[in-house]
Write an enzyme that holds these catalytic residues in place. Structure first.
Site, mmCIF file in Angstrom:
data_model
loop_
_atom_site.group_PDB
_atom_site.id
_atom_site.type_symbol
_atom_site.label_atom_id
_atom_site.label_comp_id
_atom_site.label_asym_id
_atom_site.label_seq_id
_atom_site.Cartn_x
_atom_site.Cartn_y
_atom_site.Cartn_z
ATOM 1 N N LYS A 1 41.588 29.896 43.898
ATOM 2 C CA LYS A 1 43.014 29.599 43.811
ATOM 3 C C LYS A 1 43.116 29.071 42.444
ATOM 4 C CE LYS A 1 47.413 29.682 45.736
ATOM 5 N NZ LYS A 1 47.568 30.416 47.083
ATOM 6 N N GLU B 1 48.062 23.012 48.838
ATOM 7 C CA GLU B 1 47.291 24.271 49.006
ATOM 8 C C GLU B 1 46.576 23.881 49.769
ATOM 9 O OE1 GLU B 1 46.331 28.334 49.306
ATOM 10 O OE2 GLU B 1 47.591 27.289 47.754
ATOM 11 N N ASP B 2 46.323 24.676 51.801
ATOM 12 C CA ASP B 2 45.879 24.280 52.490
ATOM 13 C C ASP B 2 46.602 22.683 53.401
ATOM 14 O OD1 ASP B 2 45.304 26.797 52.636
ATOM 15 O OD2 ASP B 2 43.393 26.578 51.600
ATOM 16 N N ASP C 1 51.314 27.803 50.565
ATOM 17 C CA ASP C 1 51.158 28.298 51.809
ATOM 18 C C ASP C 1 52.415 28.671 53.004
ATOM 19 O OD1 ASP C 1 48.604 28.030 51.646
ATOM 20 O OD2 ASP C 1 49.186 25.577 52.568
ATOM 21 N N ASN D 1 46.151 36.203 60.207
ATOM 22 C CA ASN D 1 45.152 36.679 59.552
ATOM 23 C C ASN D 1 43.527 36.388 60.303
ATOM 24 O OD1 ASN D 1 44.127 38.998 57.584
ATOM 25 N ND2 ASN D 1 44.575 37.875 56.134
#
Length: 758
Positions: A98, A140-141, A166, A290
Site C-alpha cells: 500500500k 487498512e484491513d 477499505d 474478490n
C-alpha cells in the site's frame, strides 16, 4: 489454475519480495550529507533552529519537516485481503505494498505500521498518539465492526485526515462507476432501487456514499449473512441498524424484485441468474467479491443481456480498484493541510473519476492496456489505474472541495497552477513545454502529419484539438483513419476537427505532382516519377503542402530512417531558402533538462556548421524560457590535444567570437567538465560558463546520438524532439520511438510562429 502454474506464481511472488533486497520499501535522504557542515545542519546544532520554529508555530512543521507529505498505513492484520485474521506481522507485505502505491501514484511518502492490538479503543489510542509524525492516516484491513469504532474515535480526536480505505476508497470508486452506469442507462440516483449484499465495512460505506450521491434511504435493501436487514431483527450493530427497514422481504430473491442496482461486497456465487432475471430492465450489477464475484459477468449477461457490470477483478472490464482513489484524495488533502476528508471531498473525488472515464482516453493508458477498447460505455465506466491524468483530475478537485468546505489549513491560491504542477509530475515534459504551448496558443496554425494513419498521430491530433489552437492535417486513407480513430475511442471528426489528404484520391493531386515536378525536373525527376511520388510518399506530399502554403509546418518520421525523410524535406523546402542546420534533442532528466546537438544531420560538421548549430541551439533553448549555457564537447579539452574534433571546435569558437553572440558558450571540453563547474574551474579557471552547461554540442553525430540514446535508455531521460533547426519551424522529423505526447509536444513547437523564436 493447475498446480504447476500455482507453484510458479507462488515462487515468483516470493522471489519478488525477497530480491534484490527484502521488502518493497527503503528510506532515502532528501538533503546532502557529504561533509561536516552538512552534518551540523542536518543534526546538532543546526537542527535546533527548525525545532524552535516549530515549537513557536506548529504550522511550520510543513515547511521544515516531511510531515505534510507523510502518511501512515496502519493495520492490526485482522481482515487482510482474502486472507482474514492473519495477524499484524503477516499483514506487513500488504501494508508495504500500500505504501508503494502511495509513492508510485501520488509521490506521497509513507510508513507502514503494523500493530498487535485487537481492542478498537486501545488501537485508536495508539493511532492518535502518532499525530505529530504524520500528515494523514490510512487505516487498512481492520475487521468490522471494530474498524468503525477505530475510525470514529480517531476522526473525533485527531486534526489530520483519517481514512479507512477499505470503506471509503471502495465506496468512492463504486459511486464513480455507478454515476457513469446510470448515465449510460439513462437513470438517476434518486429514482433507483438498490440491493446491497454484504454489510461489512465496504458494504456499509458504499451504501452511505450512494445516499450522499442522491439515492433515497427507503429505496435501499441491505442483506447480511442472515438475510434482509429489517427492523424486526435484534442482532444488528449500529451500522446495520441505520439501514434496517420495515419490510416482509427476507431473502436475496425477495429483495431483487425490480432492483436497478445490485451491489455485492460479500462472497462468491451468492447471486444467481434467476435473481438477476428479477431485476429491472438493463440492470446495474456490481459484483465486487474478490477473487470470485457474486456472479461471473458472463452468467449475469446471459440472464440480462443489457446489464452494466463491474467487478473487483482486473481480467474483466470495469474493475472497481481503490487505487483509482486513495493516492489522489490523500494528495489533495495533504496539499491543502486538510483536517479531515469530508463528504464534499469524497463527492469531488467521485465526480472527477467519473468525468475522466467520459473523456478521451490518454495515450499512456492505451499503451498500458493494449488490446482493450477504452471508450466510454458499458465496458468502460471508470478509468484505468495507470491513466496518468488521474492525479491532475482528482487532487485539485479534492483540494478545491476542502477549501470550499472550510477544512483546509493551507489553502492553495492558484489551483490551475497547482494542477499544472501535478501534471508535470507525471508528464515530465509538461512544465518545460508550458512557454512553448503558451506561444503556440497565440496563433492558429495548420500542422500536417505525414503519417496520418498512425494511432500515435491520431491521439496527438485529438490532444491538439483539446489543448491548442492549432489544426491538424492528416495524410492517409479516410477509411483507415476513421477505423483506427474509432478503435482508439477518439472523437475527432474529419472536415470538422481535421483535414484529410488522401494520397489515393485527392482533388489536388494534379497540382501536387505538378509542383513537385517543377521543383525537381532538373534533378532527374520525370512527370511519371513525380506522379508516383505524390501517390505514395507522404513525406514529400507534406513538404509540398508546406511549400504551397497549405500548411504552416509538417511533422514526419514516426517510421523509417531520419535521413530518408530529410532528403525529401530538403528537396522541396530548400527551394524556399531553408537549410537544415542540425537536430537538437531536449532530454528531460531527474535533475533537470539537457539539450544535445547535433544528433542526426551533419556526421562530421565543419566549423561553420558547428557554429550554426550552436547559434540555432541557443535560439531554441530560449523558446523553453531558459538561458542557454553551451558547452562545445570534444575529446580535446581546452587545446590539450591536436585532434580533428578539437581543431574543428576551436575553429567554430573563432567564428562565434567574430559574430559577437549574446549567449554563453565555451569549449572545447569533455562532458564531465561541461556538467561539473568545480572540475571545470580546476582545469580552466577563466571559463566563460557559469554553473553547469545545459546544452552539449558535439563534433560528430555519433557522439551526440550516442549520448542522447544513453540518456534515454539508462538515465530515464524523456526526449522532446529532435528539433530540426534551420527550417524556419516549417518542418520537423521525429524518430520511430516517439510517443503520442511526444508528437503533441512537437506539434506545439511546430505551432509556434517564427516571430517567437527568430
Amino acid at each position: 489454475m493447475d498446480k504447476a502454474k500455482s507453484d510458479a506464481a507462488r515462487h515468483a511472488a516470493l522471489y519478488y519480495h525477497a530480491n534484490p533486497k527484502p521488502g518493497k520499501l527503503e528510506v532515502r535522504a532528501t538533503k546532502p550529507l557529504a561533509n561536516g557542515r552538512d552534518l551540523s545542519l542536518a543534526y546538532s546544532p543546526g537542527v535546533a533552529e527548525a525545532c524552535l520554529e516549530i515549537a513557536a508555530d506548529p504550522q511550520t512543521a510543513a515547511l521544515y519537516t516531511s510531515r505534510a507529505n507523510m502518511v501512515a498505513v496502519i493495520s492490526n492484520g485482522t481482515a487482510v485481503l482474502g486472507l482474514g485474521d492473519i495477524g499484524a506481522l503477516a499483514s506487513k507485505p500488504v501494508m508495504e505494498g500500500k505504501a508503494v502505491l502511495f509513492k508510485k501514484f501520488a509521490n506521497i511518502d509513507c510508513f507502514d505500521i503494523e500493530v498487535n492490538e485487537a481492542d478498537p479503543h486501545k488501537l485508536a489510542d495508539i493511532v492518535c498518539a502518532l499525530e505529530p509524525t504524520f500528515g494523514a492516516i490510512n487505516l487498512e484491513d481492520i475487521k468490522s465492526p471494530e474498524c468503525f469504532i477505530v475510525e470514529r474515535l480517531c476522526r473525533e480526536r485527531m486534526k489530520i485526515p483519517v481514512f479507512h480505505d477499505d470503506q471509503h476508497g471502495t465506496a468512492i470508486v463504486t459511486a464513480a462507476a455507478a454515476t457513469n452506469a446510470l448515465r449510460v442507462a439513462g437513470k438517476k440516483f434518486e429514482d433507483i432501487k438498490v440491493v446491497g449484499l454484504g454489510a461489512g465495512a465496504a458494504g456499509v460505506a458504499c451504501l452511505k456514499m450512494l445516499i450522499v450521491m442522491g439515492v433515497k434511504r427507503e429505496n435501499i435493501t441491505m442483506l447480511d449473512s442472515k438475510g434482509v436487514v429489517h427492523s424486526g431483527r435484534n442482532d444488528l450493530n449500529p451500522e446495520k441498524r441505520e439501514f434496517a427497514r420495515e419490510t416482509d422481504m427476507r431473502t436475496t430473491m425477495d429483495a431483487m424484485e425490480g432492483a436497478d442496482l445490485f451491489l455485492g461486497v460479500s462472497g462468491p456465487g451468492l447471486l444467481t441468474q434467476d435473481m438477476v432475471r428479477k431485476m429491472a430492465k438493463d440492470p446495474i450489477i456490481f459484483a465486487l467479491a474478490n477473487p470470485v464475484p457474486e456472479i461471473m459477468p458472463e452468467l449475469a449477461r446471459e440472464a440480462a443481456p443489457g446489464a452494466l457490470i463491474a467487478t473487483g477483478r482486473s481480467d474483466y472490464p470495469n474493475q472497481v480498484n481503490n487505487v483509482l482513489c486513495f493516492p489522489f484524495i490523500f494528495r489533495g488533502a495533504l496539499d491543502v493541510g486538510a483536517t479531515e476528508i469530508n463528504d464534499e471531498m469524497k463527492v469531488a473525488c467521485v465526480e472527477a473519476i467519473a468525468a475522466l472515464a467520459r473523456a478521451t482516453t490518454s495515450a499512456e493508458a492505451a499503451a498500458a492496456y493494449q488490446g482493450e477498447k477504452l471508450t466510454f460505455g458499458p465496458d468502460y465506466l471508470i478509468p484505468k489505474p495507470f491513466d496518468p491524468r488521474l492525479i491532475g483530475a482528482i487532487a485539485p478537485a479534492v483540494a478545491r472541495a476542502a477549501m470550499a468546505s472550510g477544512v483546509a489549513a493551507r489553502p492553495i491560491a492558484d489551483l490551475e497552477a497547482y494542477k499544472e504542477t501535478l501534471d508535470g509530475s507525471v508528464f515530465k515534459s509538461a512544465m518545460l513545454m508550458r512557454p512553448v504551448f503558451a506561444a503556440a496558443a497565440q496563433a492558429e496554425r495548420h500542422i500536417v502529419f505525414a503519417e496520418g494513419e498512425d494511432e500515435r498521430v491520431l491521439r496527438a491530433a485529438q490532444a491538439m484539438i483539446e489543448e491548442t489552437t492549432d489544426r491538424p492535417i492528416l495524410i492517409g486513407r479516410p477509411e483507415v483513419i476513421a477505423h483506427r480513430s474509432a478503435r482508439a475511442g477518439l472523437t475527432i471528426r474529419p472536415d470538422v476537427d481535421y483535414q484529410i489528404v488522401n494520397p489515393e484520391n485527392d482533388p489536388r493531386y494534379r497540382e501536387y505532382w505538378g509542383t513537385y515536378h517543377d521543383l525537381m525536373a532538373r534533378r532527374g525527376v520525370t512527370p511519371d516519377l513525380a506522379k508516383a511520388i505524390m501517390r505514395t510518399n507522404s513525406t514529400a506530399i507534406a513538404a509540398v503542402m508546406v511549400h504551397r502554403g497549405e500548411a504552416d509546418s509538417m511533422i514526419c518520421g514516426t517510421f523509417g530512417q531520419y535521413l530518408w525523410h530529410l532528403n525529401y524535406v530538403r528537396q522541396v523546402l530548400a527551394r524556399d531558402g531553408l537549410r537544415p542546420v542540425g537536430a537538437l534533442s531536449l532530454m528531460i532528466l531527474e535533475d533537470g533538462p539537457l539539450f544535445v546537438a547535433d544528433t542526426q544531420i551533419n556526421f562530421e560538421p565543419t566549423p561553420e556548421q558547428i557554429a550554426d548549430t550552436v547559434i540555432g541551439a541557443a535560439r531554441h533553448v530560449r523558446r523553453f524560457g531558459m538561458v542557454p549555457n553551451i558547452a562545445m564537447c570534444s575529446h580535446s579539452q581546452f587545446g590539450n590535444l591536436d585532434c580533428d574534433s578539437g581543431r574543428r571546435m576551436r575553429a567554430a569558437m573563432e567564428i562565434l567570437a567574430l559574430q559577437e553572440v549574446d549567449f554563453a558558450y565555451e569549449g572545447e571540453m569533455h562532458i564531465d567538465a561541461a556538467l561539473d563547474p568545480e572540475l571545470r574551474e580546476r582545469i580552466f579557471p577563466h571559463s566563460r560558463l557559469e554553473g553547469a552547461a545545459n546544452v552539449l554540442v558535439f563534433a560528430n553525430t555519433d557522439a551526440a546520438s550516442g549520448v542522447r540514446n544513453i540518456l534515454k535508455m539508462r538515465a530515464g531521460g524523456l526526449e522532446v524532439g529532435p528539433i530540426l533547426m534551420g527550417m524556419g519551424n516549417r518542418a520537423h522529423i521525429v524518430t520511430p520511438s516517439i510517443t503520442a505526447r511526444g508528437l503533441l509536444n512537437m506539434a506545439a513547437l511546430a505551432g509556434t510562429p517564427v516571430a517567437h523564436y527568430g
